[in-house]
Design a protein around this motif. Structure first.
Motif, PDB file in Angstrom:
ATOM      1  N   ARG A 134      26.512 -26.458  39.079  1.00  0.00           N
ATOM      2  CA  ARG A 134      27.290 -25.432  38.372  1.00  0.00           C
ATOM      3  C   ARG A 134      26.673 -25.054  37.028  1.00  0.00           C
ATOM      4  NH1 ARG A 134      32.586 -28.770  39.385  1.00  0.00           N
ATOM      5  NH2 ARG A 134      33.424 -27.518  37.690  1.00  0.00           N
ATOM      6  N   LEU A 135      25.487 -25.576  36.756  1.00  0.00           N
ATOM      7  CA  LEU A 135      24.735 -25.207  35.540  1.00  0.00           C
ATOM      8  C   LEU A 135      23.266 -25.449  35.871  1.00  0.00           C
ATOM      9  CD1 LEU A 135      24.107 -24.565  32.615  1.00  0.00           C
ATOM     10  CD2 LEU A 135      25.086 -26.733  31.933  1.00  0.00           C
ATOM     11  N   LYS A 136      22.473 -24.395  35.896  1.00  0.00           N
ATOM     12  CA  LYS A 136      21.093 -24.519  36.393  1.00  0.00           C
ATOM     13  C   LYS A 136      20.227 -23.434  35.791  1.00  0.00           C
ATOM     14  CE  LYS A 136      23.313 -22.733  40.512  1.00  0.00           C
ATOM     15  NZ  LYS A 136      23.752 -23.171  41.860  1.00  0.00           N
ATOM     16  N   TYR A 137      18.931 -23.719  35.733  1.00  0.00           N
ATOM     17  CA  TYR A 137      18.021 -22.737  35.156  1.00  0.00           C
ATOM     18  C   TYR A 137      16.610 -22.918  35.673  1.00  0.00           C
ATOM     19  CZ  TYR A 137      18.059 -26.546  31.579  1.00  0.00           C
ATOM     20  OH  TYR A 137      18.073 -27.752  30.917  1.00  0.00           O
ATOM     21  N   SER A 138      15.846 -21.839  35.564  1.00  0.00           N
ATOM     22  CA  SER A 138      14.450 -21.873  35.996  1.00  0.00           C
ATOM     23  C   SER A 138      13.566 -22.271  34.820  1.00  0.00           C
ATOM     24  CB  SER A 138      14.031 -20.513  36.553  1.00  0.00           C
ATOM     25  OG  SER A 138      14.444 -19.461  35.699  1.00  0.00           O
ATOM     26  N   LEU A 139      12.441 -22.901  35.143  1.00  0.00           N
ATOM     27  CA  LEU A 139      11.527 -23.452  34.144  1.00  0.00           C
ATOM     28  C   LEU A 139      10.112 -22.966  34.414  1.00  0.00           C
ATOM     29  CD1 LEU A 139      12.617 -27.220  34.232  1.00  0.00           C
ATOM     30  CD2 LEU A 139      13.151 -25.544  32.439  1.00  0.00           C
ATOM     31  N   GLU A 140       9.382 -22.682  33.345  1.00  0.00           N
ATOM     32  CA  GLU A 140       7.947 -22.419  33.436  1.00  0.00           C
ATOM     33  C   GLU A 140       7.204 -23.423  32.577  1.00  0.00           C
ATOM     34  OE1 GLU A 140       7.671 -17.579  34.110  1.00  0.00           O
ATOM     35  OE2 GLU A 140       6.443 -18.559  32.572  1.00  0.00           O
ATOM     36  N   LEU A 141       6.226 -24.090  33.173  1.00  0.00           N
ATOM     37  CA  LEU A 141       5.451 -25.090  32.434  1.00  0.00           C
ATOM     38  C   LEU A 141       4.642 -24.426  31.318  1.00  0.00           C
ATOM     39  CD1 LEU A 141       4.471 -28.048  32.239  1.00  0.00           C
ATOM     40  CD2 LEU A 141       2.589 -27.414  33.755  1.00  0.00           C
ATOM     41  N   LYS A 142       4.763 -24.984  30.101  1.00  0.00           N
ATOM     42  CA  LYS A 142       3.996 -24.458  28.970  1.00  0.00           C
ATOM     43  C   LYS A 142       2.906 -25.422  28.525  1.00  0.00           C
ATOM     44  CE  LYS A 142       5.950 -20.603  28.737  1.00  0.00           C
ATOM     45  NZ  LYS A 142       5.178 -19.382  29.018  1.00  0.00           N
ATOM     46  N   LYS A 143       3.133 -26.734  28.696  1.00  0.00           N
ATOM     47  CA  LYS A 143       2.192 -27.701  28.126  1.00  0.00           C
ATOM     48  C   LYS A 143       2.387 -29.064  28.810  1.00  0.00           C
ATOM     49  CE  LYS A 143      -0.512 -29.154  24.625  1.00  0.00           C
ATOM     50  NZ  LYS A 143      -1.890 -28.642  24.490  1.00  0.00           N
ATOM     51  N   GLU A 144       1.281 -29.701  29.166  1.00  0.00           N
ATOM     52  CA  GLU A 144       1.355 -31.088  29.631  1.00  0.00           C
ATOM     53  C   GLU A 144       0.612 -31.964  28.633  1.00  0.00           C
ATOM     54  OE1 GLU A 144       0.068 -32.087  33.641  1.00  0.00           O
ATOM     55  OE2 GLU A 144      -0.083 -34.209  33.098  1.00  0.00           O
ATOM     56  N   ILE A 145       1.260 -33.022  28.186  1.00  0.00           N
ATOM     57  CA  ILE A 145       0.631 -33.970  27.268  1.00  0.00           C
ATOM     58  C   ILE A 145       0.615 -35.338  27.945  1.00  0.00           C
ATOM     59  CG2 ILE A 145       0.823 -35.120  25.018  1.00  0.00           C
ATOM     60  CD1 ILE A 145       2.340 -32.591  24.042  1.00  0.00           C
ATOM     61  N   ASN A 146      -0.558 -35.927  28.048  1.00  0.00           N
ATOM     62  CA  ASN A 146      -0.653 -37.259  28.633  1.00  0.00           C
ATOM     63  C   ASN A 146      -0.477 -38.287  27.525  1.00  0.00           C
ATOM     64  OD1 ASN A 146      -1.200 -36.314  31.310  1.00  0.00           O
ATOM     65  ND2 ASN A 146      -3.188 -35.650  30.503  1.00  0.00           N
ATOM     66  N   LEU A 147       0.482 -39.180  27.698  1.00  0.00           N
ATOM     67  CA  LEU A 147       0.765 -40.196  26.688  1.00  0.00           C
ATOM     68  C   LEU A 147      -0.070 -41.422  27.034  1.00  0.00           C
ATOM     69  CD1 LEU A 147       4.648 -39.717  26.489  1.00  0.00           C
ATOM     70  CD2 LEU A 147       2.864 -38.515  25.204  1.00  0.00           C
ATOM     71  N   GLU A 148      -1.182 -41.543  26.310  1.00  0.00           N
ATOM     72  CA  GLU A 148      -2.157 -42.584  26.675  1.00  0.00           C
ATOM     73  C   GLU A 148      -1.594 -43.984  26.500  1.00  0.00           C
ATOM     74  OE1 GLU A 148      -5.564 -41.625  24.318  1.00  0.00           O
ATOM     75  OE2 GLU A 148      -5.798 -39.672  25.297  1.00  0.00           O
ATOM     76  N   ILE A 149      -0.578 -44.111  25.692  1.00  0.00           N
ATOM     77  CA  ILE A 149      -0.048 -45.432  25.384  1.00  0.00           C
ATOM     78  C   ILE A 149       0.435 -46.151  26.636  1.00  0.00           C
ATOM     79  CG2 ILE A 149       2.292 -44.634  24.838  1.00  0.00           C
ATOM     80  CD1 ILE A 149       2.185 -46.607  22.413  1.00  0.00           C
ATOM     81  N   ASN A 150       0.943 -45.395  27.632  1.00  0.00           N
ATOM     82  CA  ASN A 150       1.366 -46.040  28.892  1.00  0.00           C
ATOM     83  C   ASN A 150       1.160 -45.139  30.120  1.00  0.00           C
ATOM     84  OD1 ASN A 150       3.407 -44.209  28.536  1.00  0.00           O
ATOM     85  ND2 ASN A 150       5.072 -45.664  28.933  1.00  0.00           N
ATOM     86  N   ASN A 151       0.276 -44.121  29.954  1.00  0.00           N
ATOM     87  CA  ASN A 151      -0.080 -43.250  31.082  1.00  0.00           C
ATOM     88  C   ASN A 151       1.069 -42.446  31.661  1.00  0.00           C
ATOM     89  OD1 ASN A 151      -2.886 -43.954  31.126  1.00  0.00           O
ATOM     90  ND2 ASN A 151      -2.260 -45.938  31.975  1.00  0.00           N
ATOM     91  N   THR A 152       2.132 -42.232  30.881  1.00  0.00           N
ATOM     92  CA  THR A 152       3.166 -41.299  31.315  1.00  0.00           C
ATOM     93  C   THR A 152       2.763 -39.886  30.893  1.00  0.00           C
ATOM     94  OG1 THR A 152       4.396 -41.797  29.301  1.00  0.00           O
ATOM     95  CG2 THR A 152       5.037 -42.998  31.291  1.00  0.00           C
ATOM     96  N   HIS A 153       3.549 -38.916  31.336  1.00  0.00           N
ATOM     97  CA  HIS A 153       3.204 -37.513  31.116  1.00  0.00           C
ATOM     98  C   HIS A 153       4.419 -36.808  30.541  1.00  0.00           C
ATOM     99  CE1 HIS A 153      -0.314 -38.361  33.573  1.00  0.00           C
ATOM    100  NE2 HIS A 153       0.526 -39.060  34.309  1.00  0.00           N
ATOM    101  N   PHE A 154       4.187 -36.037  29.491  1.00  0.00           N
ATOM    102  CA  PHE A 154       5.261 -35.335  28.790  1.00  0.00           C
ATOM    103  C   PHE A 154       5.040 -33.846  29.021  1.00  0.00           C
ATOM    104  CE2 PHE A 154       7.120 -33.741  24.702  1.00  0.00           C
ATOM    105  CZ  PHE A 154       8.391 -34.268  24.848  1.00  0.00           C
ATOM    106  N   LEU A 155       5.934 -33.222  29.775  1.00  0.00           N
ATOM    107  CA  LEU A 155       5.749 -31.818  30.145  1.00  0.00           C
ATOM    108  C   LEU A 155       6.798 -30.960  29.439  1.00  0.00           C
ATOM    109  CD1 LEU A 155       4.057 -33.250  32.362  1.00  0.00           C
ATOM    110  CD2 LEU A 155       4.747 -31.417  33.916  1.00  0.00           C
TER     111      LEU A 155
END
Lengths: 200, 200
Positions: A129-150
């Motif tokens: 009942r609450l939703k939206y579309s997303l467009e990727l603007k930036k991916e940042i790789n967090l080297e500290i533990n190999n996760t990804h921040f999009l």
């Protein structure tokens, strides 16, 4: 109150503990679609507000040392939808975290409905009942533990207009939105109070 | 359900709206201390879990185009404490967002208690029932809107041990922890269910 020696906990217990420490989290279903046309749906509790103008939200993705359908679909297509989980779909939302085979859609497996809107390439969750579309603007790789921040720009937002308060806040309880603790706790909420802008 | 033309909203209404879109958020008080010894306390709803081993949490900071005491203290000292907001202190927690003068401590202004523990340089919030010390590991400037994403290692964690469940999750409701919507909505929670690990 005691100091908790959580570094001595067994691995899964430690994960459950540390996942509790940030506090209550949002419950969102992220839908994507591969270039081959296979849809994917996954529950995320890591959505974080980045800014209002431009309207930006970010998600944290675990390391891609194993295949991650949501992450690889977003890298390929640059788009996704975010759909709030509500009280009546939290069991199906949780079930999207099971390891289905590549080529299997969590929409089909959990019975949630693919809903296409305004020619956007990726479906929304019909029940949400609450939703939206997303467009990727930036991916940042967090080297500290190999996760990804999009970081995504929020494009088209859909909800019932009567759930928007006069000052612009969304009445999330009226949308049925729930909150998550750790990796498996689902909670409904009750408003204590809306406070006015604080002044010294 | 309608598409909401939020880009036409007046600035503050738009901010309230977009701040609602990620869903329910955590409510945490971040305490810091300047090199001159002035303590600072600020409410944040942007804490996000980054990983369990090492135990990492991140916070989003607004652009530092105006002085930001919390951010500048962390840059100087590399340390902070994170303290969960609970039902009985949410009004004081919200009040920390008022623009007090430099040199004024929000601890003193809001009546929350400075509590020093185990020789950590920054105080905790005495009233909080779930709190931990943080060491800055990484600052990432998000050029897309000049916000700052700071990743911290979680050091010493304090809570009542009986609020830890057998599998390691923290019973946040027993700690009184609450959740926030948009910029000013404070909500208590009620557990719907803890679900087991999902399998296909």
């Amino acid at each position: 109150m005691e100091k908790i020696e959580f570094r001595n906990f067994e691995k899964r217990k430690r994960a459950n503990f540390v996942n509790s420490l940030s506090g209550f989290k949002s419950a969102n279903l992220i839908a994507t679609k591969s270039r081959e046309g296979v849809t994917n749906l996954a529950i995320f509790s890591s959505a974080v507000h980045i800014g209002a103008d431009p309207a930006l939200v970010a998600l944290v993705f675990r390391p891609d040392s194993v295949p991650r359908d949501t992450l690889s679909n977003i890298r390929e297509t640059k788009v996704a939808t975010l759909n709030h989980v509500h009280k009546n779909i939290y069991k199906q939302a949780h079930q999207t975290s099971a390891r289905y085979k590549e080529g299997e859609s969590e929409f089909e497996k959990t019975g949630l409905t693919e809903e296409y809107k305004d020619n956007f390439a990726v479906p929304f969750v019909g029940e949400s009942r609450l939703k939206y579309s997303l467009e990727l603007k930036k991916e940042i790789n967090l080297e500290i533990n190999n996760t990804h921040f999009l970081i995504f720009e929020i494009m088209d937002v859909y909800l019932e207009p009567e759930n928007i308060l006069d000052q612009g806040q969304i009445n999330l309880e009226a949308c049925g939105s729930i909150t998550v603790s750790s990796l498996n706790g689902y909670h409904e909420t009750h408003l204590l109070e809306r406070l006015s802008y604080a002044k010294p």
